[in-house]
Design an enzyme around this catalytic site. Sequence first.
Site, mmCIF file in Angstrom:
data_model
loop_
_atom_site.group_PDB
_atom_site.id
_atom_site.type_symbol
_atom_site.label_atom_id
_atom_site.label_comp_id
_atom_site.label_asym_id
_atom_site.label_seq_id
_atom_site.Cartn_x
_atom_site.Cartn_y
_atom_site.Cartn_z
ATOM 1 C CE LYS A 3 64.255 -37.052 -92.801
ATOM 2 N NZ LYS A 3 64.080 -35.330 -92.920
ATOM 3 C CE1 TYR A 48 62.582 -32.067 -95.300
ATOM 4 C CE2 TYR A 48 60.345 -31.481 -94.509
ATOM 5 C CZ TYR A 48 61.190 -32.487 -95.210
ATOM 6 O OH TYR A 48 60.744 -33.259 -95.599
ATOM 7 N NE ARG A 73 43.833 -37.381 -77.992
ATOM 8 C CZ ARG A 73 42.988 -37.102 -77.013
ATOM 9 N NH1 ARG A 73 43.432 -36.036 -76.255
ATOM 10 N NH2 ARG A 73 41.766 -37.318 -77.017
ATOM 11 C CG ASP A 84 64.562 -28.923 -88.292
ATOM 12 O OD1 ASP A 84 65.280 -29.720 -88.042
ATOM 13 O OD2 ASP A 84 63.659 -28.938 -89.273
#
Length: 377
Positions: free
Chosen positions: A195, A98, A46, A170
Site C-alpha cells: 500500500k 483486514y 532465505r 497493523d
Amino acid sequence: MRFATKLIHNGNEMDKNTGALSIPIYQVSTYHLRDIDQPQEYEYSRSGNPTRKALEETIAILEGGDKGFAFASGMAAISSVLSIFSSGDHIIVSQDVYGGTHRIITSFFARYHLSASFVDTTDIDAVKKSITPNTRAIYVETPSNPLLKITDLRSIVKIAREHNLITIIDNTFMSPYLQRPIELGFDIVIHSATKFIGGHSDVIGGLVVVKGAELSQRIYSVQNGFGAILGPQDSWLLLRGLKTLKVRLDYQQDSAQKLAEYLQKNKNVKQVYYPGLQNHEGRDIHYSQADGAGAVLSFKTIDAEKAKSFMKKIKLAAVAASLGGIETIVSYPVKMSHAAVPKSERERLGITDDLIRVSVGLEDIEDLIEDFEKALY
Ligand SMILES: *Cc1c(COP(=O)(O)O)cnc(C)c1O
C-alpha cells in the site's frame, strides 16, 4: 533527525562498497564461505540478503523498533507473526480487522487451535472483558477499514502490560510517517507494504518491526524457518518507494481532507468517514497518537443505487481492491473486500451497500472533485 530526513539518510542510502546512491539488487541465493569454521553475515538468502537487509534496517529505524523483517506479502507478514503463538493460546483481535487477517485466523490458525475473540477494540472495557488466562496478545488496526474507527493505542498498551500480553498493530493505513505505535509502547508493527510504502501499485510485500531482542529472535526464527521472505527485486522497489513516502502522503492527505469536506456538502452523500473531519468519532484520540488523518476515506451515498451508479460513472479513479497508490482508487466493500462476510455480520459492522471507500492519489484535487461531482450526480 526529523522524519523526512530519516527517509533519505538512515545508513542505507548508499552502497558502502561503491558509493552507488541506490542499494544494489543482490540477485543471489547463496554466498561463498571464506572459512567453514567461521560464521559470516550472509550464507544463504532465505536467512539474509543485503538488499532485503537494507530495507529491514530502514523500516526498523522509521518505526523506532529494534529489528525489521521483510515478507513476501502483507498476509505473509501477518501469518508469520501469528506463527509465534502455540496451540491453546488465545488472542484478542479488532472486529473490523483486514478481511484476509480474519480469514487466516478463523480458517488456518483455528486448525492449530489458536483461538481468537473479535472485539470492538474502540471499546476498552470490551477488550478487558475478553481477556482469559490463555490470552497472549492483542491485535489491532486503527484507523480501521473501511469505517476508520479509532482504537486508543495507549489504553491498549496499558491493559496489555497489566496482563503481560504482546501488542500487535497493523499500521498499513497510517505508515510510519503518520503513526509510530512502538513509540507508544507497542511490541510488533505490521505493514502491507503493498500500500503506502510501495506506493506505486507495482509490488506486493509485507514488513514487520519488533521491539525487544527476545521477540525479535522469535520473529526471525519464523521468517527464516517458514521462509516467506521478500525477494531482492521487490525489496529494492520498497526501498525506492519509501524515499518519497512523506511527499506522497502529504499531498494525498491534503487532497483527502479537501475531498472529505467536499463530499460532506454533496446532497447525494449521507455520511463521510475520515479522521480529519471535526465530527469524526474518536478524532481527538486519533490526533493524540497519529500525526495526520491519512489518505483513505469512506462515504455513504443516499442509497445503494446511487453508490452503484457512482462506481460506474467515476472516471479518474481505478475501481480496485487496493489502496495507497499514486492513483486514486475506489472500492465497493460489499462486493469487494467484504464480499465473503455474511450480510448480517456486515450490517452489524456498518458495512452497507451504500458504502464506498476511496484511497486518494496524486491527481489534481480540482479534477478529482469535478469527477466525483459528475459521478454522484
Ligand atoms: C492489503 C492489506 C493487508 C494484506 O496485505 P497484502 O500485501 O495484500 O498481502 C493487510 N492489512 C491491511 C490493512 C491491508 O490493507
